[in-house]
Design a protein around this motif. Structure first.
Motif, PDB file in Angstrom:
ATOM      1  N   ILE A  82       0.986  -1.227  -0.015  1.00  0.00           N
ATOM      2  CA  ILE A  82      -0.113  -0.042  -0.133  1.00  0.00           C
ATOM      3  C   ILE A  82       0.997   1.244   0.090  1.00  0.00           C
ATOM      4  O   ILE A  82       1.840   1.377   0.717  1.00  0.00           O
ATOM      5  CB  ILE A  82      -0.975  -0.155   1.144  1.00  0.00           C
ATOM      6  N   VAL A  83       0.537   2.257  -0.953  1.00  0.00           N
ATOM      7  CA  VAL A  83       1.080   3.627  -0.668  1.00  0.00           C
ATOM      8  C   VAL A  83       0.188   4.283  -0.218  1.00  0.00           C
ATOM      9  O   VAL A  83      -0.832   4.955  -0.623  1.00  0.00           O
ATOM     10  CB  VAL A  83       1.636   4.013  -2.079  1.00  0.00           C
ATOM     11  N   PRO A  84       0.272   4.716   1.093  1.00  0.00           N
ATOM     12  CA  PRO A  84      -0.675   5.444   1.835  1.00  0.00           C
ATOM     13  C   PRO A  84      -0.638   6.734   1.508  1.00  0.00           C
ATOM     14  O   PRO A  84       0.304   7.548   0.853  1.00  0.00           O
ATOM     15  CB  PRO A  84      -0.217   5.299   3.247  1.00  0.00           C
ATOM     16  N   GLN A  85      -1.805   7.814   1.943  1.00  0.00           N
ATOM     17  CA  GLN A  85      -1.719   9.204   1.824  1.00  0.00           C
ATOM     18  C   GLN A  85      -0.866   9.770   2.366  1.00  0.00           C
ATOM     19  O   GLN A  85      -0.165  11.016   1.651  1.00  0.00           O
ATOM     20  CB  GLN A  85      -3.294   9.423   1.774  1.00  0.00           C
ATOM     21  N   ASP A  86      -0.553   9.711   3.645  1.00  0.00           N
ATOM     22  CA  ASP A  86       0.347  10.539   4.248  1.00  0.00           C
ATOM     23  C   ASP A  86       1.529   9.644   4.843  1.00  0.00           C
ATOM     24  O   ASP A  86       1.490   8.582   5.471  1.00  0.00           O
ATOM     25  CB  ASP A  86      -0.120  11.188   5.534  1.00  0.00           C
ATOM     26  N   LEU A 164      -3.313   2.126  -4.000  1.00  0.00           N
ATOM     27  CA  LEU A 164      -2.875   3.482  -3.786  1.00  0.00           C
ATOM     28  C   LEU A 164      -4.043   4.215  -3.237  1.00  0.00           C
ATOM     29  O   LEU A 164      -4.903   4.508  -3.810  1.00  0.00           O
ATOM     30  CB  LEU A 164      -2.712   3.891  -5.229  1.00  0.00           C
ATOM     31  N   ASP A 165      -3.990   4.567  -1.977  1.00  0.00           N
ATOM     32  CA  ASP A 165      -4.943   5.110  -1.091  1.00  0.00           C
ATOM     33  C   ASP A 165      -4.842   6.573  -0.923  1.00  0.00           C
ATOM     34  O   ASP A 165      -4.104   7.095  -0.196  1.00  0.00           O
ATOM     35  CB  ASP A 165      -4.774   4.476   0.412  1.00  0.00           C
ATOM     36  N   GLU A 166      -5.664   7.143  -1.881  1.00  0.00           N
ATOM     37  CA  GLU A 166      -5.512   8.753  -2.263  1.00  0.00           C
ATOM     38  C   GLU A 166      -4.060   8.997  -2.077  1.00  0.00           C
ATOM     39  O   GLU A 166      -3.422  10.206  -1.368  1.00  0.00           O
ATOM     40  CB  GLU A 166      -6.291   9.309  -0.882  1.00  0.00           C
ATOM     41  N   ALA A 167      -3.242   8.461  -2.776  1.00  0.00           N
ATOM     42  CA  ALA A 167      -1.685   8.615  -2.459  1.00  0.00           C
ATOM     43  C   ALA A 167      -1.093   9.948  -2.927  1.00  0.00           C
ATOM     44  O   ALA A 167      -0.083  10.227  -2.442  1.00  0.00           O
ATOM     45  CB  ALA A 167      -0.746   7.665  -3.376  1.00  0.00           C
ATOM     46  N   THR A 168      -1.781  10.804  -3.671  1.00  0.00           N
ATOM     47  CA  THR A 168      -1.351  12.093  -4.099  1.00  0.00           C
ATOM     48  C   THR A 168      -2.220  13.152  -3.468  1.00  0.00           C
ATOM     49  O   THR A 168      -1.757  14.464  -3.669  1.00  0.00           O
ATOM     50  CB  THR A 168      -1.230  12.251  -5.642  1.00  0.00           C
TER      51      THR A 168
END
Ligand code: ADP
Ligand code: ADP
Length: 229
Positions: A82-86, A164-168
């Motif tokens: 997972i690529v987290p948002q923060d 990709l969880d709201e990654a950007t």
């Protein structure tokens, strides 16, 4: 591998409040599925269920056709990145941050992951490369640089399924666009679940589901969903 399916999944954190009310979707190996919906719709809950932080009260979740309750926690974690948002980084070296949790990681592997995340150029400019300290003890990284370190950390695991969880969403729009390009390139090569607020950020997904009040309200491509509005 990396096919993911939710079959009629029912879940609530509390007994009297259902968050997912019979959610079904399937994403084939190598495909990209975007999950769109307003804040609180249950998008991150879907990611948490995939990791088995919680188990649903109804329905089934399958990876490559296998019920995830029959998979060990260890292989589940290896299968999903997972690529987290923060992104929270350790006050340690860039290399440590990329290899976090992987004492066996070799420098060549870290370098390859950094290249995949498009931070190799940035690292080449650092005084001691991967050994450069970040955080309170060292260099302060921008939001975009941190996010690229987080992407490299996930790539090092080489998981068949990427979330990709709201990654950007925490980035300014110019950095967001640059990182979006990197993420799209990575998503091309594996099964990807993109979690997003806005339909406009998921133009390249093979399919999009729109969550509303615990159900899949709409399914389609970006163009199909736009035409419905
Ligand atoms: P999204 O990712 O779409 O913004 P979430 O999946 O984070 O939504 O949350 C869905 C709903 O579940 C929200 O109403 C949220 O308040 C609730 N929720 C999230 N985590 C918990 C928790 N640990 N305990 C109770 N309720 C929770
Ligand atoms: P690893 O070190 O192998 O990534 P972890 O035990 O740290 O394993 O966590 C497994 C994955 O779950 C990590 O990629 C982490 O980012 C993700 N994760 C942690 N907390 C949450 C959460 N609340 N919701 C969704 N994913 C999470």
């Amino acid at each position: 591998g990396g096919a993911v399916a939710f079959e009629d999944v029912v879940f609530g954190y509390e007994a009297d409040r259902t968050i997912l009310n019979g959610v079904s979707f399937a994403v084939g190996a190598g495909e990209t599925l975007a999950i769109v919906g307003p804040s609180g719709a249950g998008k991150s809950t879907i990611a948490r269920l995939l990791f088995r932080f919680y188990d649903p009260q109804g329905g089934r979740i399958l990876i490559d056709g296998q019920d995830i309750r029959a998979v060990t926690q260890q292989s589940l974690r290896a299968a999903i990145g997972i690529v987290p948002q923060d992104t929270v980084l350790f006050n340690d070296s860039i290399g440590y941050n990329i290899a976090y949790g992987r004492a066996d990681a070799r420098v060549e592997e870290i370098a390859e992951a950094a290249k995949g995340a498009a931070i190799d150029g940035f690292i080449a400019m650092l005084p001691q490369g991967y050994e450069t300290e970040v955080g309170e003890r060292g260099l302060k990284l921008s939001g975009g640089e941190k996010q690229r370190v987080a992407i490299a950390r996930t790539l090092l695991k080489n998981p068949p399924v990427l979330i990709l969880d709201e990654a950007t969403s925490a980035l300014d729009s110019r950095t967001e666009a640059a990182i979006q390009d990197t993420l799209e390139r990575i998503a091309e090569r594996r099964t990807t679940l993109v979690i997003a607020h806005r339909l406009s950020t998921v133009t390249s997904a093979d399919r999009i589901i729109v969550l509303d009040r615990g159900r899949v309200a709409e399914t389609g491509t970006h163009d199909q969903l736009l035409a419905m509005r």
